[in-house]
Motif scaffolding. Structure first.
Motif, PDB file in Angstrom:
ATOM      1  N   SER A 209       0.892  -1.058   0.091  1.00  0.00           N
ATOM      2  CA  SER A 209      -0.076  -0.062  -0.024  1.00  0.00           C
ATOM      3  C   SER A 209       0.712   1.365   0.181  1.00  0.00           C
ATOM      4  O   SER A 209       2.058   1.006   0.101  1.00  0.00           O
ATOM      5  CB  SER A 209      -0.969   0.028   1.118  1.00  0.00           C
ATOM      6  OG  SER A 209      -0.184   0.083   2.302  1.00  0.00           O
ATOM      7  N   GLU A 210       0.252   2.369   0.012  1.00  0.00           N
ATOM      8  CA  GLU A 210       0.997   3.498  -0.293  1.00  0.00           C
ATOM      9  C   GLU A 210       1.811   3.924   0.945  1.00  0.00           C
ATOM     10  O   GLU A 210       2.882   4.648   0.994  1.00  0.00           O
ATOM     11  CB  GLU A 210       0.194   4.666  -0.670  1.00  0.00           C
ATOM     12  CG  GLU A 210      -0.419   4.551  -1.960  1.00  0.00           C
ATOM     13  CD  GLU A 210      -1.469   5.864  -2.476  1.00  0.00           C
ATOM     14  OE1 GLU A 210      -1.467   6.708  -1.474  1.00  0.00           O
ATOM     15  OE2 GLU A 210      -1.893   6.001  -3.370  1.00  0.00           O
ATOM     16  N   ASN A 211       1.276   3.502   2.034  1.00  0.00           N
ATOM     17  CA  ASN A 211       1.890   4.025   3.373  1.00  0.00           C
ATOM     18  C   ASN A 211       2.739   2.921   4.022  1.00  0.00           C
ATOM     19  O   ASN A 211       3.139   2.915   5.321  1.00  0.00           O
ATOM     20  CB  ASN A 211       0.906   4.173   4.564  1.00  0.00           C
ATOM     21  CG  ASN A 211       0.011   5.526   3.867  1.00  0.00           C
ATOM     22  OD1 ASN A 211       0.457   6.446   3.190  1.00  0.00           O
ATOM     23  ND2 ASN A 211      -1.292   5.484   4.267  1.00  0.00           N
ATOM     24  N   THR A 212       3.314   1.793   3.295  1.00  0.00           N
ATOM     25  CA  THR A 212       4.230   1.002   3.740  1.00  0.00           C
ATOM     26  C   THR A 212       5.488   0.815   3.133  1.00  0.00           C
ATOM     27  O   THR A 212       5.614   0.880   2.130  1.00  0.00           O
ATOM     28  CB  THR A 212       3.464  -0.614   3.800  1.00  0.00           C
ATOM     29  OG1 THR A 212       2.953  -0.876   2.151  1.00  0.00           O
ATOM     30  CG2 THR A 212       2.027  -0.637   4.492  1.00  0.00           C
ATOM     31  N   LYS A 213       6.320   0.433   3.894  1.00  0.00           N
ATOM     32  CA  LYS A 213       7.743   0.264   3.392  1.00  0.00           C
ATOM     33  C   LYS A 213       7.995  -1.150   3.095  1.00  0.00           C
ATOM     34  O   LYS A 213       8.889  -1.451   2.387  1.00  0.00           O
ATOM     35  CB  LYS A 213       8.706   0.829   4.439  1.00  0.00           C
ATOM     36  CG  LYS A 213       8.515   2.230   4.664  1.00  0.00           C
ATOM     37  CD  LYS A 213       9.458   2.771   5.869  1.00  0.00           C
ATOM     38  CE  LYS A 213       9.280   3.913   6.166  1.00  0.00           C
ATOM     39  NZ  LYS A 213      10.462   4.525   7.313  1.00  0.00           N
ATOM     40  N   ARG A 214       7.248  -2.195   3.641  1.00  0.00           N
ATOM     41  CA  ARG A 214       7.545  -3.378   3.459  1.00  0.00           C
ATOM     42  C   ARG A 214       6.240  -4.424   3.570  1.00  0.00           C
ATOM     43  O   ARG A 214       5.364  -3.893   4.332  1.00  0.00           O
ATOM     44  CB  ARG A 214       8.755  -4.155   4.313  1.00  0.00           C
ATOM     45  CG  ARG A 214       8.540  -3.959   5.809  1.00  0.00           C
ATOM     46  CD  ARG A 214       9.796  -4.576   6.705  1.00  0.00           C
ATOM     47  NE  ARG A 214       9.494  -4.505   7.867  1.00  0.00           N
ATOM     48  CZ  ARG A 214      10.318  -5.041   8.699  1.00  0.00           C
ATOM     49  NH1 ARG A 214      11.500  -5.581   8.349  1.00  0.00           N
ATOM     50  NH2 ARG A 214      10.148  -4.801  10.114  1.00  0.00           N
ATOM     51  N   ARG A 215       6.363  -5.449   3.175  1.00  0.00           N
ATOM     52  CA  ARG A 215       5.110  -6.414   3.143  1.00  0.00           C
ATOM     53  C   ARG A 215       5.575  -7.853   3.653  1.00  0.00           C
ATOM     54  O   ARG A 215       6.825  -8.215   3.523  1.00  0.00           O
ATOM     55  CB  ARG A 215       4.298  -6.329   2.001  1.00  0.00           C
ATOM     56  CG  ARG A 215       4.837  -6.848   0.632  1.00  0.00           C
ATOM     57  CD  ARG A 215       3.916  -6.837  -0.585  1.00  0.00           C
ATOM     58  NE  ARG A 215       4.777  -7.042  -1.876  1.00  0.00           N
ATOM     59  CZ  ARG A 215       4.663  -8.309  -2.334  1.00  0.00           C
ATOM     60  NH1 ARG A 215       4.087  -9.164  -1.800  1.00  0.00           N
ATOM     61  NH2 ARG A 215       5.619  -8.263  -3.378  1.00  0.00           N
ATOM     62  N   LEU A 216       4.730  -8.456   4.191  1.00  0.00           N
ATOM     63  CA  LEU A 216       4.906  -9.894   4.467  1.00  0.00           C
ATOM     64  C   LEU A 216       4.579 -10.747   3.531  1.00  0.00           C
ATOM     65  O   LEU A 216       3.359 -10.752   3.000  1.00  0.00           O
ATOM     66  CB  LEU A 216       4.214 -10.189   5.913  1.00  0.00           C
ATOM     67  CG  LEU A 216       4.677 -11.261   6.798  1.00  0.00           C
ATOM     68  CD1 LEU A 216       6.169 -10.998   6.953  1.00  0.00           C
ATOM     69  CD2 LEU A 216       3.787 -11.488   7.970  1.00  0.00           C
ATOM     70  N   GLN A 217       5.352 -11.791   3.072  1.00  0.00           N
ATOM     71  CA  GLN A 217       4.747 -12.689   2.030  1.00  0.00           C
ATOM     72  C   GLN A 217       5.458 -14.059   2.339  1.00  0.00           C
ATOM     73  O   GLN A 217       6.609 -14.248   2.687  1.00  0.00           O
ATOM     74  CB  GLN A 217       5.470 -12.262   0.619  1.00  0.00           C
ATOM     75  CG  GLN A 217       5.243 -12.933  -0.520  1.00  0.00           C
ATOM     76  CD  GLN A 217       5.763 -12.395  -1.841  1.00  0.00           C
ATOM     77  OE1 GLN A 217       5.468 -11.263  -2.193  1.00  0.00           O
ATOM     78  NE2 GLN A 217       6.702 -13.276  -2.359  1.00  0.00           N
ATOM     79  N   GLN A 218       4.625 -15.217   1.803  1.00  0.00           N
ATOM     80  CA  GLN A 218       5.183 -16.315   1.947  1.00  0.00           C
ATOM     81  C   GLN A 218       5.996 -16.944   0.941  1.00  0.00           C
ATOM     82  O   GLN A 218       5.766 -16.231  -0.379  1.00  0.00           O
ATOM     83  CB  GLN A 218       3.796 -17.322   1.754  1.00  0.00           C
ATOM     84  CG  GLN A 218       2.788 -17.527   2.949  1.00  0.00           C
ATOM     85  CD  GLN A 218       1.995 -18.547   2.836  1.00  0.00           C
ATOM     86  OE1 GLN A 218       0.895 -18.190   2.134  1.00  0.00           O
ATOM     87  NE2 GLN A 218       1.997 -19.643   3.580  1.00  0.00           N
ATOM     88  N   ASN A 219       7.037 -17.340   1.179  1.00  0.00           N
ATOM     89  CA  ASN A 219       8.076 -17.562   0.101  1.00  0.00           C
ATOM     90  C   ASN A 219       7.792 -19.166  -0.341  1.00  0.00           C
ATOM     91  O   ASN A 219       6.713 -19.710  -0.094  1.00  0.00           O
ATOM     92  CB  ASN A 219       9.605 -17.738   0.840  1.00  0.00           C
ATOM     93  CG  ASN A 219       9.733 -18.672   2.106  1.00  0.00           C
ATOM     94  OD1 ASN A 219       9.119 -19.652   2.104  1.00  0.00           O
ATOM     95  ND2 ASN A 219      10.569 -18.502   2.959  1.00  0.00           N
TER      96      ASN A 219
END
Length: 467
Positions: free
Chosen positions: A445-455
């Motif tokens: 999103s516009e206000n996030t620096k990183r996101r959580l993702q499944q590898n």
């Protein structure tokens, strides 16, 4: 009870305790977090504990006693503590085991079998180690199963005792039956079949006892209670997962085969292996559970063949089919604990056969062997086995609890089935993040620096956002 029987049964009870002790350390997962957050939200909103009995359910199931009240107790009185929650499940399972023992004892008395107390204890002990008891002990969200078994067996105990009761005790029993029927219905939907199960038992016991006109009127009243409950159940459960829909197709054959597997102590994970990528391993595992139970059932049948009449065998079959009835037509769900009621009568007859022979120890060894292979195999099965999913979820949540998390938290999922072991409620509960601050999305999103993702391995990792 003979002293040798006491020793054998005592050892079997110790085995039961050892078999189930590891269940105390299985983490919360999946639906546990949903019900925990739901209970917390109800507490914060100041909702009455009685409210679920008169309002729409968001789960698609109306189980205000076993689930809504049960989870309010876990969240509010036990502070959502994992160990205490498991001990609460153990308490429910002990109550259900006591109810099974009482039912089997009273059934044996009605049949005028000797050693009725031994039969009751054996039935409860074998039921406790049967694979049908596996999930309710390992998954707190399955607490509805022992609640159903408890109220159903208590209700059936009163019914089979009724013809022999007199005076004030008989009046109390008659008055209690509609209430017990209602409590069972508030625990799980399968309780709607109690009146039909009473008929099956009456046929089995027809040479030993008869019901009066008053008894039959109370039975009709219980049927009316079931119909009224069914009306409100439909009103309070307008939305339901398609997996729990009722259909008539290949699911009928699949569920029928699953039912036979549960009766023979074959676990769900063995069936999954057979129909997926490891059929040889699955068949080997299933046979290792099936063969000891088949020997036990066959030996019991040979012992009882002359004692049990043909109409009683038919009544037994009817009881089992009726008790499992709703699960034959489920669209896409099959778990061992669905057979928790259906398995009671077969185990009762096994207990009767063992009590009348000198092979009690051998019979319990066969039962224990099948259960050990089923339970330990299920505990050690790899993903997508349920315990494996629970452990994966706990590992991910422990890792996340050590991370610095900026809000909103964006979570990208590539394995929805695996992520369901945590779900948004799991993130809310364990990370203490407001629900509205968790976003399921594939991009930042516009206000996030990183996101959580499944590898690719299914584990979570941080991905930097490029704005």
């Amino acid at each position: 009870m003979f002293s040798s029987h006491r020793v054998v049964v005592s050892l079997f009870l110790l085995f039961t305790l050892a078999l189930w002790l590891p269940s105390l350390f299985i983490p919360f997962w999946g639906d546990d977090y949903y019900f925990l957050t739901q209970a917390r939200e109800a507490q914060v909103a100041g909702d009455s504990w009685w409210q679920p009995f008169f309002s729409e359910s968001a789960t698609g199931f109306w189980r205000p006693l076993s689930m809504d009240t049960g989870w309010r107790f876990v969240e509010q009185m036990l502070a959502g503590n994992l160990l205490y929650a498991h001990l609460y499940s153990w308490f429910l399972c002990l109550l259900s085991a006591g109810a099974v023992a009482l039912f089997a004892y009273l059934f044996a008395r009605s049949m005028e079998w000797p050693q009725a107390k031994l039969i009751g204890l054996l039935t409860a002990a074998m039921h406790a180690v049967h694979v049908a008891s596996y999930l309710p002990l390992h998954w707190v969200a399955a607490m509805n199963s022992p609640a159903l078994v408890f109220f159903l067996c208590i209700t059936l105990s009163v019914w089979i005792s009724l013809p022999r009761l007199t005076g004030g005790v008989r009046l109390l029993a008659l008055v209690s039956l509609p209430l017990l029927q209602l409590l069972a219905l508030f625990s799980k939907e399968a309780a709607i079949l109690i009146p039909a199960l009473v008929v099956a038992l009456a046929i089995f016991l027809r040479d030993k006892q008869r019901y009066t006109r008053t008894d039959k009127l109370v039975w009709v009243l219980c049927v009316l209670i079931c119909l009224i409950w069914l009306y409100f159940y439909k009103q309070f459960t307008p939305h339901r997962d398609s997996a729990y829909g009722i259909t008539l197709g290949k699911n009928l054959m699949v569920n029928s085969l699953s039912f036979i597997a549960w009766i023979f102590n074959v676990p769900r994970e063995a069936l999954r292996l057979i129909v997926t990528d490891s059929p040889l391993k699955g068949v080997t595992w299933a046979l290792a559970c099936f063969i000891p139970m088949a020997i036990l059932y066959a030996a019991s049948y040979l012992k009882l063949a002359r004692e049990i009449k043909w109409h009683q065998w038919l009544a037994l079959a009817a009881f089992m089919v009726l008790a499992y009835g709703p699960y034959f037509v489920l669209a896409d769900q099959a778990y061992e604990y669905y057979a928790a009621v259906a398995i009671v009568i077969p185990l009762l007859l096994v207990a009767r056969a063992l009590s009348a022979t000198n092979h009690l120890a051998m019979g319990l060894i066969l039962m224990g062997l099948a259960s050990t292979i089923a339970v330990q195999g299920t505990r050690s099965a790899e993903y997508p086995a349920v315990i494996s999913r629970a452990i994966w979820a706990e590992n991910q949540l422990q890792w996340l609890s050590e991370q610095h998390i900026e809000l909103p938290l964006v979570v990208s999922i590539n394995n929805p089935h695996q992520f369901a072991a945590i779900g948004v409620p799991g993130l809310v509960w364990r990370l203490n993040i407001p629900r509205e601050q968790i976003l399921l999305a594939n991009d930042c999103s516009e206000n996030t620096k990183r996101r959580l993702q499944q590898n690719s391995a299914g584990n979570f990792e941080w991905i930097d956002c490029a704005h």
